[in-house]
Scaffold this active site. Sequence first.
Site, PDB file in Angstrom:
ATOM      1  N   ALA A  92      45.729  75.940  77.561  1.00 14.41           N
ATOM      2  CA  ALA A  92      46.318  74.756  76.911  1.00 14.41           C
ATOM      3  C   ALA A  92      45.391  73.551  77.064  1.00 14.41           C
ATOM      4  O   ALA A  92      45.826  72.408  77.025  1.00 14.41           O
ATOM      5  CB  ALA A  92      47.694  74.469  77.516  1.00 14.41           C
ATOM      6  N   ASP A 126      49.206  78.542  80.091  1.00 13.99           N
ATOM      7  CA  ASP A 126      48.069  78.132  80.929  1.00 13.99           C
ATOM      8  C   ASP A 126      48.377  78.514  82.373  1.00 13.99           C
ATOM      9  O   ASP A 126      49.518  78.817  82.727  1.00 13.99           O
ATOM     10  CB  ASP A 126      47.828  76.620  80.819  1.00 13.99           C
ATOM     11  CG  ASP A 126      46.404  76.220  81.168  1.00 13.99           C
ATOM     12  OD1 ASP A 126      45.605  75.957  80.250  1.00 13.99           O
ATOM     13  OD2 ASP A 126      46.074  76.168  82.380  1.00 13.99           O
ATOM     14  N   HIS A 175      26.998  83.431  68.402  1.00 16.82           N
ATOM     15  CA  HIS A 175      27.446  82.036  68.513  1.00 16.82           C
ATOM     16  C   HIS A 175      26.723  81.392  69.704  1.00 16.82           C
ATOM     17  O   HIS A 175      27.311  81.072  70.732  1.00 16.82           O
ATOM     18  CB  HIS A 175      28.971  82.007  68.697  1.00 16.82           C
ATOM     19  CG  HIS A 175      29.536  80.633  68.846  1.00 16.82           C
ATOM     20  ND1 HIS A 175      29.440  79.657  67.874  1.00 16.82           N
ATOM     21  CD2 HIS A 175      30.226  80.063  69.879  1.00 16.82           C
ATOM     22  CE1 HIS A 175      30.041  78.564  68.298  1.00 16.82           C
ATOM     23  NE2 HIS A 175      30.514  78.775  69.512  1.00 16.82           N
ATOM     24  N   ASP A 225      30.791  77.467  63.056  1.00 18.24           N
ATOM     25  CA  ASP A 225      29.377  77.204  62.772  1.00 18.24           C
ATOM     26  C   ASP A 225      29.152  76.980  61.275  1.00 18.24           C
ATOM     27  O   ASP A 225      28.356  76.130  60.876  1.00 18.24           O
ATOM     28  CB  ASP A 225      28.508  78.378  63.273  1.00 18.24           C
ATOM     29  CG  ASP A 225      28.706  78.620  64.763  1.00 18.24           C
ATOM     30  OD1 ASP A 225      29.021  77.653  65.475  1.00 18.24           O
ATOM     31  OD2 ASP A 225      28.569  79.780  65.205  1.00 18.24           O
ATOM     32  N   ARG A 236      25.979  78.278  76.596  1.00 19.43           N
ATOM     33  CA  ARG A 236      27.271  78.996  76.625  1.00 19.43           C
ATOM     34  C   ARG A 236      27.173  80.230  77.517  1.00 19.43           C
ATOM     35  O   ARG A 236      28.130  80.629  78.163  1.00 19.43           O
ATOM     36  CB  ARG A 236      27.655  79.429  75.212  1.00 19.43           C
ATOM     37  CG  ARG A 236      27.917  78.277  74.243  1.00 19.43           C
ATOM     38  CD  ARG A 236      28.228  78.840  72.877  1.00 19.43           C
ATOM     39  NE  ARG A 236      28.470  77.833  71.855  1.00 19.43           N
ATOM     40  CZ  ARG A 236      27.520  77.225  71.147  1.00 19.43           C
ATOM     41  NH1 ARG A 236      26.249  77.500  71.369  1.00 19.43           N
ATOM     42  NH2 ARG A 236      27.841  76.341  70.225  1.00 19.43           N
ATOM     43  N   ILE A 293      38.126  83.014  71.513  1.00 18.21           N
ATOM     44  CA  ILE A 293      37.337  81.776  71.359  1.00 18.21           C
ATOM     45  C   ILE A 293      36.493  81.487  72.604  1.00 18.21           C
ATOM     46  O   ILE A 293      35.406  80.920  72.512  1.00 18.21           O
ATOM     47  CB  ILE A 293      38.280  80.585  71.023  1.00 18.21           C
ATOM     48  CG1 ILE A 293      38.991  80.839  69.681  1.00 18.21           C
ATOM     49  CG2 ILE A 293      37.509  79.272  70.991  1.00 18.21           C
ATOM     50  CD1 ILE A 293      39.777  79.665  69.119  1.00 18.21           C
ATOM     51  N   SER A 294      36.967  81.913  73.784  1.00 21.46           N
ATOM     52  CA  SER A 294      36.262  81.608  75.038  1.00 21.46           C
ATOM     53  C   SER A 294      34.796  82.041  74.961  1.00 21.46           C
ATOM     54  O   SER A 294      34.464  83.068  74.367  1.00 21.46           O
ATOM     55  CB  SER A 294      36.936  82.349  76.202  1.00 21.46           C
ATOM     56  OG  SER A 294      38.326  82.115  76.204  1.00 21.46           O
ATOM     57  N   ARG A 299      30.229  73.536  60.382  1.00 21.23           N
ATOM     58  CA  ARG A 299      29.213  72.548  60.802  1.00 21.23           C
ATOM     59  C   ARG A 299      28.001  72.572  59.862  1.00 21.23           C
ATOM     60  O   ARG A 299      27.404  71.534  59.568  1.00 21.23           O
ATOM     61  CB  ARG A 299      28.774  72.841  62.244  1.00 21.23           C
ATOM     62  CG  ARG A 299      29.834  72.463  63.254  1.00 21.23           C
ATOM     63  CD  ARG A 299      29.377  72.729  64.671  1.00 21.23           C
ATOM     64  NE  ARG A 299      30.375  72.259  65.623  1.00 21.23           N
ATOM     65  CZ  ARG A 299      30.577  72.793  66.823  1.00 21.23           C
ATOM     66  NH1 ARG A 299      29.846  73.823  67.221  1.00 21.23           N
ATOM     67  NH2 ARG A 299      31.496  72.303  67.626  1.00 21.23           N
TER      68      ARG A 299
HETATM   69  N1  LIG Z   1      33.988  80.038  70.144  1.00 24.44           N
HETATM   70  C1  LIG Z   1      33.891  78.748  69.872  1.00 24.44           C
HETATM   71  O1  LIG Z   1      33.546  78.361  68.748  1.00 24.44           O
HETATM   72  C2  LIG Z   1      34.215  77.733  70.918  1.00 24.44           C
HETATM   73  C3  LIG Z   1      34.456  78.134  72.208  1.00 24.44           C
HETATM   74  N2  LIG Z   1      34.805  77.219  73.176  1.00 24.44           N
HETATM   75  C4  LIG Z   1      35.115  77.757  74.495  1.00 24.44           C
HETATM   76  O2  LIG Z   1      36.530  77.732  74.680  1.00 24.44           O
HETATM   77  C5  LIG Z   1      36.827  77.683  76.082  1.00 24.44           C
HETATM   78  C6  LIG Z   1      37.847  76.585  76.354  1.00 24.44           C
HETATM   79  O3  LIG Z   1      37.278  75.328  76.139  1.00 24.44           O
HETATM   80  P1  LIG Z   1      38.153  73.997  76.411  1.00 24.44           P
HETATM   81  O4  LIG Z   1      39.497  74.149  75.844  1.00 24.44           O
HETATM   82  O5  LIG Z   1      37.330  72.857  76.011  1.00 24.44           O
HETATM   83  O6  LIG Z   1      38.281  74.031  78.013  1.00 24.44           O
HETATM   84  P2  LIG Z   1      39.407  73.345  78.896  1.00 24.44           P
HETATM   85  O7  LIG Z   1      38.896  73.327  80.297  1.00 24.44           O
HETATM   86  O8  LIG Z   1      39.855  72.078  78.274  1.00 24.44           O
HETATM   87  O9  LIG Z   1      40.643  74.377  78.801  1.00 24.44           O
HETATM   88  C7  LIG Z   1      40.589  75.661  79.321  1.00 24.44           C
HETATM   89  C8  LIG Z   1      41.968  75.970  79.860  1.00 24.44           C
HETATM   90  O10 LIG Z   1      42.006  77.340  80.280  1.00 24.44           O
HETATM   91  C9  LIG Z   1      42.904  77.401  81.365  1.00 24.44           C
HETATM   92  N3  LIG Z   1      42.763  78.649  82.105  1.00 24.44           N
HETATM   93  C10 LIG Z   1      41.784  79.000  82.981  1.00 24.44           C
HETATM   94  N4  LIG Z   1      42.026  80.237  83.470  1.00 24.44           N
HETATM   95  C11 LIG Z   1      43.161  80.680  82.886  1.00 24.44           C
HETATM   96  C12 LIG Z   1      43.915  81.869  82.990  1.00 24.44           C
HETATM   97  N5  LIG Z   1      43.541  82.879  83.780  1.00 24.44           N
HETATM   98  N6  LIG Z   1      45.044  81.973  82.259  1.00 24.44           N
HETATM   99  C13 LIG Z   1      45.442  80.981  81.451  1.00 24.44           C
HETATM  100  N7  LIG Z   1      44.764  79.813  81.323  1.00 24.44           N
HETATM  101  C14 LIG Z   1      43.636  79.668  82.035  1.00 24.44           C
HETATM  102  C15 LIG Z   1      42.567  76.169  82.180  1.00 24.44           C
HETATM  103  O11 LIG Z   1      43.606  75.826  83.109  1.00 24.44           O
HETATM  104  C16 LIG Z   1      42.362  75.138  81.088  1.00 24.44           C
HETATM  105  O12 LIG Z   1      43.537  74.409  80.829  1.00 24.44           O
HETATM  106  C17 LIG Z   1      35.490  77.493  76.782  1.00 24.44           C
HETATM  107  O13 LIG Z   1      35.001  78.722  77.270  1.00 24.44           O
HETATM  108  C18 LIG Z   1      34.583  76.979  75.673  1.00 24.44           C
HETATM  109  O14 LIG Z   1      33.229  77.229  75.903  1.00 24.44           O
HETATM  110  C19 LIG Z   1      34.912  75.896  72.897  1.00 24.44           C
HETATM  111  C20 LIG Z   1      34.671  75.445  71.624  1.00 24.44           C
HETATM  112  C21 LIG Z   1      34.283  76.312  70.542  1.00 24.44           C
HETATM  113  O1  LIG Z   2      29.279  74.192  72.479  1.00 22.24           O
HETATM  114  C1  LIG Z   2      30.100  74.782  73.207  1.00 22.24           C
HETATM  115  O2  LIG Z   2      29.863  75.143  74.352  1.00 22.24           O
HETATM  116  C2  LIG Z   2      31.450  75.067  72.641  1.00 22.24           C
HETATM  117  C3  LIG Z   2      31.262  75.815  71.401  1.00 22.24           C
HETATM  118  O3  LIG Z   2      31.089  77.009  71.400  1.00 22.24           O
HETATM  119  C4  LIG Z   2      31.049  75.011  70.191  1.00 22.24           C
HETATM  120  O4  LIG Z   2      31.522  73.861  70.085  1.00 22.24           O
HETATM  121  O5  LIG Z   2      30.394  75.539  69.293  1.00 22.24           O
END
Ligand SMILES: NC(=O)C1=CN([C@@H]2O[C@H](COP(=O)(O)OP(=O)(O)OC[C@H]3O[C@@H](n4cnc5c(N)ncnc54)[C@H](O)[C@@H]3O)[C@@H](O)[C@H]2O)C=CC1
Ligand SMILES: O=C([O-])CC(=O)C(=O)O
Length: 308
Positions: free
Chosen positions: A8, A32, A175, A148, A88, A118-119, A151
């Site tokens: 969340a 979360d 990615h 991407d 990443r 997404i992670s 963007r």
């Molecule tokens: N694929 C893509 O295009 C993108 C990927 N990301 C990735 O998405 C992920 C999340 O990014 P944000 O939301 O900015 O981070 P954030 O730190 O704001 O949120 C992550 C959340 O995951 C929760 N969490 C951790 N372990 C958990 C578990 N075992 N069970 C449930 N919840 C858990 C945390 O408590 C936190 O609230 C990162 O790995 C980031 O690199 C971010 C942007 C784009």
């Molecule tokens: O840049 C990062 O780490 C998060 C992500 O994947 C993006 O925004 O494309």
Amino acid sequence: MKVTVVGAGNVGASVAEYCAMKELADEVVLLDIKEGFAEGKAMDLNQCATLNGFNTKVVGTTGDYSKTAGSKVVVITSGIPRKPGMTREELIGTNVGIVKTVTENLIKHSPDAILVVISNPMDTMTYLSAKSSGLPKNRVIGMGGTLDSSRFRYRLAEALDCNPNDVQGVVIGGHGDTTMIPLTRLATYNSTPVSNYLSEEKLEEVAKATMVGGATLTGLLGTSAWYAPGAAGAAVVEAIVRDQKKLMSASVYLEGEYGQEDICVGVPVIIGKDGWEEVIDFKLNDEEKAKFEASAAAVRKMNDALEL
Ligand SMILES: NC(=O)C1=CN([C@@H]2O[C@H](COP(=O)(O)OP(=O)(O)OC[C@H]3O[C@@H](n4cnc5c(N)ncnc54)[C@H](O)[C@@H]3O)[C@@H](O)[C@H]2O)C=CC1
Ligand SMILES: O=C([O-])CC(=O)C(=O)O
């Protein structure tokens, strides 16, 4: 119909917000691990209903997977984001355990769900989810290429000084800052090649800015971005729940397509109610094929770090 978003944080809450705003489900469950956090985000989002005119209920929970039972789509955003200067790929050590456990818990309660991962590092986390869930390959979708590509279109529109919606462009490959492949040759402005309007140097600049799009935002924000990632995650959910049969770039399990096997990496696919339904062959030229091979090799190297 229920959609679950795990994590969340910035991205998860943003996915949930766009899903609610677009009424993509009757119920969106936010889960979360941080005590009270998802409940708080859900309450805050529910208080937007009368302001933004939606009737989707958002439910928050701290780790109670029974609340996610019977989800049509589950979106995995749990894990740490990068900080400025990081790649990443450096997130793998922490995120691998989180994504594996979360996937296993989700599948227990929603065995028919479609997973949207997404992670980061996203291609490797998608491969991990595909392997550890045991789901049919079409029901695991990594979201990266959709972001991407948006963007890329933004950067092209900026260079053309035009409406981004008049620009078409797709990014394939991994990615990652060095693995993305913006397909400049195939990008168009109102059906005409962008190379009719932009020089080779300008197009190279656009491609480079696209590839480091996430890193640029991380430098500015101190953590990675969430609005466009959230919108891109919700766009994938929308394509599924509305059976849009939409062409999107996504990381999917390949069995020979684009010359690759046993890997999840970004390719153009059609997304609808059954998940990703078909890989579309863009007929890459030799230069693009070589880039795709190098990109897949880098993703494969990262996958080698997984203990499967
Ligand atoms: N694929 C893509 O295009 C993108 C990927 N990301 C990735 O998405 C992920 C999340 O990014 P944000 O939301 O900015 O981070 P954030 O730190 O704001 O949120 C992550 C959340 O995951 C929760 N969490 C951790 N372990 C958990 C578990 N075992 N069970 C449930 N919840 C858990 C945390 O408590 C936190 O609230 C990162 O790995 C980031 O690199 C971010 C942007 C784009
Ligand atoms: O840049 C990062 O780490 C998060 C992500 O994947 C993006 O925004 O494309």
